[in-house]
Design a protein around this motif. Sequence first.
Motif, short mmCIF file in Angstrom:
data_model
loop_
_atom_site.label_atom_id
_atom_site.label_comp_id
_atom_site.label_asym_id
_atom_site.label_seq_id
_atom_site.Cartn_x
_atom_site.Cartn_y
_atom_site.Cartn_z
N GLU A 154 0.83 -1.20 0.00
CA GLU A 154 0.00 0.00 0.00
C GLU A 154 0.87 1.25 0.00
O GLU A 154 1.87 1.33 0.72
CB GLU A 154 -0.91 0.00 1.24
CG GLU A 154 -1.93 1.12 1.26
CD GLU A 154 -2.85 1.02 2.46
OE1 GLU A 154 -3.55 2.00 2.74
OE2 GLU A 154 -2.85 -0.05 3.14
N GLY A 155 0.51 2.22 -0.82
CA GLY A 155 1.24 3.49 -0.87
C GLY A 155 2.39 3.51 -1.85
O GLY A 155 2.98 4.57 -2.09
N ARG A 158 2.33 6.06 -5.00
CA ARG A 158 2.49 7.50 -4.84
C ARG A 158 3.81 7.86 -4.16
O ARG A 158 3.99 8.99 -3.70
CB ARG A 158 1.32 8.09 -4.06
CG ARG A 158 1.16 7.63 -2.64
CD ARG A 158 0.02 8.37 -1.96
NE ARG A 158 0.24 9.82 -1.91
CZ ARG A 158 -0.63 10.69 -1.43
NH1 ARG A 158 -1.81 10.28 -0.99
NH2 ARG A 158 -0.37 11.98 -1.40
N SER A 159 4.75 6.95 -4.12
CA SER A 159 6.00 7.19 -3.40
C SER A 159 7.21 7.37 -4.31
O SER A 159 8.35 7.32 -3.85
CB SER A 159 6.26 6.03 -2.43
OG SER A 159 5.21 5.91 -1.49
#
Length: 365
Positions: A154-155, A158-159
């Motif tokens: 997750e995430g 966008r990292s």
Amino acid sequence: MHVLIAPDKFAGTLSAVEAAEAMAAGWRQQAPDDEVVTVPMSDGGPGFVDVLHAALGGELLAVTVSGPFGEPTPATLLMHEETAYIESAQACGLTLVPEKERDPERATTYGVGELVAAALDAGARKLVIGLGGSGTNDAGAGMLAALGATAKPEGALRSGGAALADLTEVDLTAARARLAGVEVLAATDVDNPLLGLRGATNIFGPQKGVQDDRRVVLDAALERFADLSDRPLADAKGAGAAGGLGYVLLLLGGERVPGIETIIDAVDLNAHARRADLVLTGEGAFDFQSASGKVVSGVAATAGEAIRPCVVLAGRVLVGIREMRTMGVESAYSLVDLVGADRAMGQPRESLVALGARVARTWSR
């Protein structure tokens, strides 16, 4: 005499609108009786929205989006009827980050997705997204996340680009549903693929701050993302535009179109050229890249179709006569040659006014 002035931005000093106004002011100083028409241009990078607004009118919508590292960043999109024009550089542009702080391994395109979402909320049924001048290299994964795509871990989407190496799963269902029934055009001046020696990381990464020993690693991270999304599409023309934003737009059903042709059609440059006796264009550096889908080559081609001479005013002229003529350019004039490098950078508007007057002395009747 009827003179058409249609320049690109002079990167780092003048917007296309400012450059056109400066060139026109110089021409009018020398030849006040000539009719001068300004049509600022863009190839999809910085200035895309301003140029289209000047040509089309429409409503500018101000929004705040996430910048390359998540910081609140002001941006503007243009709504013209049911079409939204978006400039990706406003959310992920190289100019948003000081040179010493650039880190394309972490920089994200999440803000571009927020711009797209704002356009959809405003009722857009067609999106024209200008790609160019980005400081990101995340294959557009951040944009996907802003539109609802999910991944494991997750995430990761966008990292930044480096985080894509850890992906085990990507689900595009929500993002594709968000754009269902919406026409998407990716307006860009490059046709590079996403991966490999001609891909986003190897060709454009170094100018964004990617270190030589990290290029293979970052390219592999983007390949991991492509393997979990649509690997064959990574080879499509334009997939590598704007650090891979082109890939995601294709992934969502979009079509790649030349940025300069988008602007030429929008401003009806062909009609302007047919009415002119002379066409002036310009950019910061008139060099070998100018022939590859850039404003100068597009304007020169349009002038050629109208059988009108085209003259270039540039910060620097780095091509010879043979290369100019191949592009359809009759002559080129350099700011640096006229006023010197320090004044050209320190007083760009005044310098371009002076160069416009110099060109008028030669070309005006």
